[in-house]
Design a protein around this motif. Structure first.
Motif: not given
Length: 161
Positions: A92-96, A113-115, A117-120
């Motif tokens: 989760i943390n690496e992908e986020s 759900y992790v949203f 914006q512009d890759g962040e």
């Protein structure tokens, strides 16, 4: 005398290399945890009343609802992904790119759900609906809808996928 100087220089070089290695390792650990200046440490993880209401409404009237409309102006986003109970925190943390989950694994009974914006990553939204977990390990876009499925109940559908 020159032999003594050479031995001292070698010891000094080894100490310098060891110090550099230790400080580099500490820097990598702190950077990986998001603790160095300039890197966000964590994002807000909070319920979205609009998204929760939309899921409930689709379950009641079986009419599709757009995720973007449900979230409205709560926060800006352009894609999201879904995590289920048991997902390793490192995943989760690496992908986020930020700290979302501080435990070893995502362990609440809700779907996360992790949203982004512009890759962040910008916000985590826990949802207490297990049927929405089917979208795990997939990126969902801004045209994603909550739709009714006779077999699975409310689910996600993206016309761009």
């Amino acid at each position: 005398m020159s032999g003594t100087v050479a031995v001292l220089q070698r010891r000094s070089s080894r100490r310098d290399l060891a110090a550099v290695a230790v400080f580099s390792g500490v820097g990598l650990v702190l950077g990986g945890c998001g603790l160095l200046p300039g890197r966000r440490q964590e994002i807000e993880v909070a319920a979205s009343s609009g998204l929760t209401d939309a899921v409930v409404a689709v379950g009641e009237d079986h009419e599709p609802r757009a995720v973007a409309t449900a979230i409205g102006d709560e926060f800006d986003w352009d894609r999201f992904t879904v995590y289920t109970i048991g997902t390793p925190a490192t995943t989760i943390n690496e992908e986020s790119g930020v700290v979302v989950e501080t435990g070893e694994r995502y362990s609440t009974q809700e779907v996360l759900y992790v949203f982004h914006q512009d890759g962040e990553a910008v916000r985590g939204v826990p949802l207490p609906f297990e049927n929405l977990a089917h979208g795990a390990a997939t990126w969902w876009g801004p045209r994603t809808q909550l739709v009714w499925d006779e077999e699975r109940g409310t689910r996600l559908e993206d016309p761009d996928a």
